[in-house]
Design a protein around this motif. Structure first.
Motif, PDB file in Angstrom:
ATOM      1  N   ASP A 141       0.836  -1.190   0.000  1.00  0.00           N
ATOM      2  CA  ASP A 141       0.000   0.000   0.000  1.00  0.00           C
ATOM      3  C   ASP A 141       0.876   1.247   0.000  1.00  0.00           C
ATOM      4  O   ASP A 141       1.905   1.296   0.663  1.00  0.00           O
ATOM      5  N   SER A 142       0.475   2.265  -0.725  1.00  0.00           N
ATOM      6  CA  SER A 142       1.300   3.464  -0.826  1.00  0.00           C
ATOM      7  C   SER A 142       1.078   4.435   0.327  1.00  0.00           C
ATOM      8  O   SER A 142       1.789   5.429   0.422  1.00  0.00           O
ATOM      9  N   TYR A 143       0.116   4.179   1.211  1.00  0.00           N
ATOM     10  CA  TYR A 143      -0.131   5.074   2.342  1.00  0.00           C
ATOM     11  C   TYR A 143       0.374   4.494   3.660  1.00  0.00           C
ATOM     12  O   TYR A 143       0.910   5.207   4.487  1.00  0.00           O
ATOM     13  N   LYS A 144       0.201   3.194   3.882  1.00  0.00           N
ATOM     14  CA  LYS A 144       0.661   2.582   5.133  1.00  0.00           C
ATOM     15  C   LYS A 144       1.888   1.697   4.950  1.00  0.00           C
ATOM     16  O   LYS A 144       2.564   1.372   5.900  1.00  0.00           O
ATOM     17  N   GLY A 145       2.147   1.236   3.730  1.00  0.00           N
ATOM     18  CA  GLY A 145       3.271   0.332   3.481  1.00  0.00           C
ATOM     19  C   GLY A 145       2.924  -1.111   3.771  1.00  0.00           C
ATOM     20  O   GLY A 145       3.808  -1.966   3.787  1.00  0.00           O
ATOM     21  N   THR A 156       8.039   3.573  -0.350  1.00  0.00           N
ATOM     22  CA  THR A 156       7.888   4.986  -0.013  1.00  0.00           C
ATOM     23  C   THR A 156       6.407   5.284   0.147  1.00  0.00           C
ATOM     24  O   THR A 156       5.606   5.021  -0.752  1.00  0.00           O
ATOM     25  N   CYS A 157       6.070   5.803   1.313  1.00  0.00           N
ATOM     26  CA  CYS A 157       4.669   6.082   1.619  1.00  0.00           C
ATOM     27  C   CYS A 157       4.341   7.538   1.321  1.00  0.00           C
ATOM     28  O   CYS A 157       5.153   8.429   1.530  1.00  0.00           O
ATOM     29  N   LYS A 158       3.126   7.745   0.858  1.00  0.00           N
ATOM     30  CA  LYS A 158       2.658   9.096   0.585  1.00  0.00           C
ATOM     31  C   LYS A 158       2.260   9.763   1.901  1.00  0.00           C
ATOM     32  O   LYS A 158       1.990   9.099   2.893  1.00  0.00           O
ATOM     33  N   GLU A 159       2.182  11.071   1.851  1.00  0.00           N
ATOM     34  CA  GLU A 159       1.718  11.792   3.023  1.00  0.00           C
ATOM     35  C   GLU A 159       0.218  11.656   3.116  1.00  0.00           C
ATOM     36  O   GLU A 159      -0.492  11.680   2.099  1.00  0.00           O
ATOM     37  N   GLY A 160      -0.302  11.534   4.311  1.00  0.00           N
ATOM     38  CA  GLY A 160      -1.727  11.341   4.511  1.00  0.00           C
ATOM     39  C   GLY A 160      -2.529  12.601   4.288  1.00  0.00           C
ATOM     40  O   GLY A 160      -2.058  13.567   3.691  1.00  0.00           O
TER      41      GLY A 160
END
Length: 163
Positions: A141-145, A156-160
């Motif tokens: 997942d790109s938000y939590k990994g 690399t996770c996106k900023e929430g």
């Protein structure tokens, strides 16, 4: 022009039969389709007609696989994600309402804990296809990994959400 010559390591045998090439070694057997015939003298092999660069790389991968073997390690990163084995199948709990069962292909050996999964095989193509099919069920997942990731993979996770 000289013919491409391949030298086999000690303990590795190579056969061709009905359009298939078999490479046998201490870690297993790898076979692939090829129209060339093998001519050998001792540990030196010549394929006639000559192998294309694609089949040449498959042959060298097969020789390395039967001598050393290939291995891939996966980590289940997430809350409640786990794996166990039942009747030659891997059963995954990946956060869905149901569990996912995947048949283990012949030629792949599996070792695991609840969160880590180590796959080994002599056939690199089979191993890569199997690991890709496992990762397809829960890609990171790109938000939590969270998801199925390789051991040294950096997600690399996106900023929430921002207020």
């Amino acid at each position: 022009m000289m013919a491409p010559v391949y030298r086999l390591p000690i303990g590795v045998n190579c056969l061709s039969n009905n359009g298939k090439v078999y490479v046998l070694g201490p870690c297993g057997v790898v076979d692939f389709d090829c129209v060339s015939k093998i001519y050998r003298k001792g540990n030196v092999i010549v394929f006639l007609p000559y192998l294309t660069p694609y089949y040449s790389s498959i042959f060298t991968q097969a020789v390395l696989g039967v001598v050393l073997g290939y291995s891939v390690e996966l980590i289940l990163r997430g809350i409640g994600y786990k794996v166990y084995k039942f009747n030659e199948k891997l059963i995954f709990a990946l956060g869905f309402s149901h569990s996912i069962s995947i048949d283990i292909p012949a030629g792949v050996s599996v070792r695991f804990n609840k969160k880590t999964l180590s796959l080994t095989s002599a056939n690199l193509g089979l191993l890569q296809n199997f690991t890709t099919s496992i990762r397809a069920y829960r890609f990171p997942d790109s938000y939590k990994g969270a998801g199925v990731v390789y051991v040294n993979e950096i997600v690399t996770c996106k900023e929430g959400k921002k207020n």
